[in-house]
Each structure stands twice: as C-alpha cells, then as structure tokens.
Design a protein around this motif. Sequence first.
Motif, PDB file in Angstrom:
ATOM      1  N   VAL A 175      -3.347  13.435   1.746  1.00 60.25           N
ATOM      2  CA  VAL A 175      -2.318  12.940   0.831  1.00 60.25           C
ATOM      3  C   VAL A 175      -2.958  12.671  -0.525  1.00 60.25           C
ATOM      4  CG1 VAL A 175      -0.963  11.891   2.681  1.00 60.25           C
ATOM      5  CG2 VAL A 175      -2.687  10.517   1.482  1.00 60.25           C
ATOM      6  N   PRO A 176      -2.138  12.593  -1.577  1.00 56.76           N
ATOM      7  CA  PRO A 176      -2.669  12.187  -2.890  1.00 56.76           C
ATOM      8  C   PRO A 176      -3.241  10.770  -2.815  1.00 56.76           C
ATOM      9  CG  PRO A 176      -0.510  13.196  -3.112  1.00 56.76           C
ATOM     10  CD  PRO A 176      -0.727  12.975  -1.644  1.00 56.76           C
ATOM     11  N   PRO A 177      -3.873  10.296  -3.884  1.00 61.94           N
ATOM     12  CA  PRO A 177      -4.515   8.975  -3.831  1.00 61.94           C
ATOM     13  C   PRO A 177      -3.566   7.868  -3.383  1.00 61.94           C
ATOM     14  CG  PRO A 177      -5.208  10.138  -5.794  1.00 61.94           C
ATOM     15  CD  PRO A 177      -4.146  10.983  -5.155  1.00 61.94           C
ATOM     16  N   ILE A 178      -4.067   7.023  -2.501  1.00 63.18           N
ATOM     17  CA  ILE A 178      -3.325   5.864  -2.004  1.00 63.18           C
ATOM     18  C   ILE A 178      -3.619   4.688  -2.923  1.00 63.18           C
ATOM     19  CG2 ILE A 178      -3.111   4.259  -0.071  1.00 63.18           C
ATOM     20  CD1 ILE A 178      -3.927   6.612   1.772  1.00 63.18           C
ATOM     21  N   ARG A 179      -2.561   3.987  -3.328  1.00 67.97           N
ATOM     22  CA  ARG A 179      -2.714   2.883  -4.275  1.00 67.97           C
ATOM     23  C   ARG A 179      -2.170   1.590  -3.682  1.00 67.97           C
ATOM     24  NH1 ARG A 179      -2.659   4.382  -9.709  1.00 67.97           N
ATOM     25  NH2 ARG A 179      -3.052   2.160 -10.079  1.00 67.97           N
ATOM     26  N   THR A 185       0.868  -1.164   0.000  1.00 64.75           N
ATOM     27  CA  THR A 185       0.000   0.000   0.000  1.00 64.75           C
ATOM     28  C   THR A 185       0.910   1.220   0.000  1.00 64.75           C
ATOM     29  OG1 THR A 185      -1.767  -1.149   1.193  1.00 64.75           O
ATOM     30  CG2 THR A 185      -1.795   1.259   1.235  1.00 64.75           C
ATOM     31  N   VAL A 186       0.900   1.984  -1.088  1.00 62.30           N
ATOM     32  CA  VAL A 186       1.813   3.102  -1.265  1.00 62.30           C
ATOM     33  C   VAL A 186       1.091   4.404  -0.930  1.00 62.30           C
ATOM     34  CG1 VAL A 186       3.272   4.346  -2.898  1.00 62.30           C
ATOM     35  CG2 VAL A 186       3.145   1.846  -2.988  1.00 62.30           C
ATOM     36  N   VAL A 187       1.657   5.126   0.044  1.00 62.30           N
ATOM     37  CA  VAL A 187       1.073   6.379   0.517  1.00 62.30           C
ATOM     38  C   VAL A 187       2.010   7.526   0.147  1.00 62.30           C
ATOM     39  CG1 VAL A 187       0.175   7.644   2.506  1.00 62.30           C
ATOM     40  CG2 VAL A 187       0.045   5.133   2.461  1.00 62.30           C
ATOM     41  N   PRO A 188       1.619   8.396  -0.787  1.00 58.86           N
ATOM     42  CA  PRO A 188       2.458   9.561  -1.099  1.00 58.86           C
ATOM     43  C   PRO A 188       2.413  10.573   0.056  1.00 58.86           C
ATOM     44  CG  PRO A 188       0.844   9.106  -2.842  1.00 58.86           C
ATOM     45  CD  PRO A 188       0.427   8.334  -1.640  1.00 58.86           C
TER      46      PRO A 188
END
Length: 341
Positions: A42-46, A25-28
């Motif tokens: 934060v920007p969208p989490i992918r 799970t990548v959190v910018p």
Amino acid sequence: MTFQQVSEPYDAYDVLVVGGSGVDTVVPVGALPVPLTDSSAVPPIREWVGHTGTGVALGCAALGLTTGFVDFIGDDHHGSLIRERMAATGVDFRPLISPHGTRRAVNLVAPDGRRTSFYDARDPLDLRMPPEHYLPALRRARHVHLSITHFSRFLYDDIEALGLPVSTDLHDWDGLTEHHREFALRSNLVFLSTAGAGERIASVMREILHEGRAEAVIATAGAGGAYVLGADDRSPRPVPAVVPPGPVVDTNGAGDAFTCGFLYGRHLGRSLEDCARLGAVAGAHACTSPGTHTTLVGPDVLRAVPTTAPAPAAPPHSTAPPGAGPGSAGPPDAQVSPAGA
C-alpha cells in the motif's frame, strides 16, 4: 488518573466538546472491501490526530467559535500527538490522563475517498470524569457537544440542571443499539448518518424527535446530501449535497465538519435548513484533503453561503431534488445511500 492544571483563559465557550479524541492510522487501499490476501503493498501509512470530538473542537475553533474540549487521553505517544495538535489551535483543551491509554482507530481509505474504520475505544465502562474537572467548563459553556464515549452520558444531569443546549452525533446508529439511545433522547440537536438505519432512517429520526428532547434531527447521507426533521415537519426535508471545491480524496472527518458547519449556523441564528446547507459545505470541504481534520473550512466560506427560504417537507417516496449530486438518494422514507458523511 491525574489532573491537567491549567489557567482560565476564557470567560465563556460558544461550544464545549466532551469526549471523542484519538489518533487515526490511515491505510490507503486499492478498493473496499479489501481482497483476502496474506499481504498487500500500500502507499505510505500515516497517523493523524482524529476522531469525532477532536474534529468538532478543531472545526468549531477554525470557524471562530470559542471552543473548550474536555476528555481523557493516555500518558503515551498518541496522547502527546493530540496535545501537540491542539496547541495553538484556539481550542482550550483540558485533558485528564487515563491509565487505559489514548483511543485509536485504523481507517482503510479507498481511492474514491470511502473508508472502513476499525475503532479501538479502550475506555472501560466504569471510567468517569470527576465533576470537579468538567463542571467549571460546563458553567462557562453556551452549548455542549457530547461525543458518544460512554463516560460522557454521565454529564447529562449536570447539563440539564444548568439549562444548557446539547448536541450529539450518533454516527451510523441503527436505531436499536442501546449504547446510543440515551444520547439520542437527551440531546437537543441529534446528528446521525443514514448508513446504519438504511431504509428505516425516517422512522428512527421521528422516534428521536417524538420520544426525546430533540428540537431537530439531522441525518447525513454522503453524496446523497442530508435530511432535516424539525418539530413542525411531517417528513424529513432533503438538503442537497454540495460539490466539493476539489477532488474527493478522503472522507475521514466529513461528518464532524458537517456538525461544525451546522453549529456555526445555529450560532448565527440561521434556520435549520440553512444550518444544514452550511454543514454540507463544510463536509464537502473536508473531503478534499488526505488524513483526518487536516483542512478546516473557515468562516469566510460559510458566511458567503446565501440564506434560503424554508423548503416544504418532501413527501414520502419522492425523488431527490435536482442537483443533489452523484449518488444522490431519495428521501429517507425511500431507498437511501449507504454512505454516511
């Protein structure tokens, strides 16, 4: 656990990867370390199929190496994501279903591509892969890459009995943590980053080489390039970093890409230094796309990298070679960059 019943599509594997699948799970985030606040927008989490074994398997297959992959996944949503990602990639993926679920990680990624990863291994220490599942794959392998998942260490005896070369990636090992030591001393090729051992990285590399089975130890240093220590080297040899083909947006998977490039070079019979240069090209390529293992370097790019004459060992405390790139570190005996690939 239950078995995945599959056919036998390959007579042999150039590389068999054991362990190390999972989902990131990548959190910018705006910066690392993150500010101590109750909440932050934060920007969208992918979510991305990632982790080290996945990266090595996908990267080797993208380079045209016949690749097998055995591991545990959960009978869950994240296990399904891994199955879907592996489908039609050329990787012969042979999972076992674990009741403990699929491994996870949450990765905080800054605008400059640096990351902090929170890893949920979730495998219990008594988890074992049955020999009847992995032995048929081992018997068809020319090279084995072991992820440092705990169950993988119990394959070493069978690997040695079959006379197979084996590589492993210790990631940010500090040279002290016992979990990594068996992998370090029982593998023929050992990868690690400079992040864990810091200024002691040269002595850690020498310990691995002199006390274990390793023919070579390779330490990645992010923007500082990499270092190679072979049996005939007195000191680790620096390998310059490679300028990425685009802006650096995410370093997730760069170390795994480096490993793939190196193994590809070994498959072609290239020298240790040339293999490390191929690894550097592959690692730089991986940094130019968001997510984990989303952009995989192809064989045409690596075949275009020229061979070089063997470089002399770098003396202790010398400076990094010209053109090593921003943030370059000196040799491992001196101060090193804290950022591992």
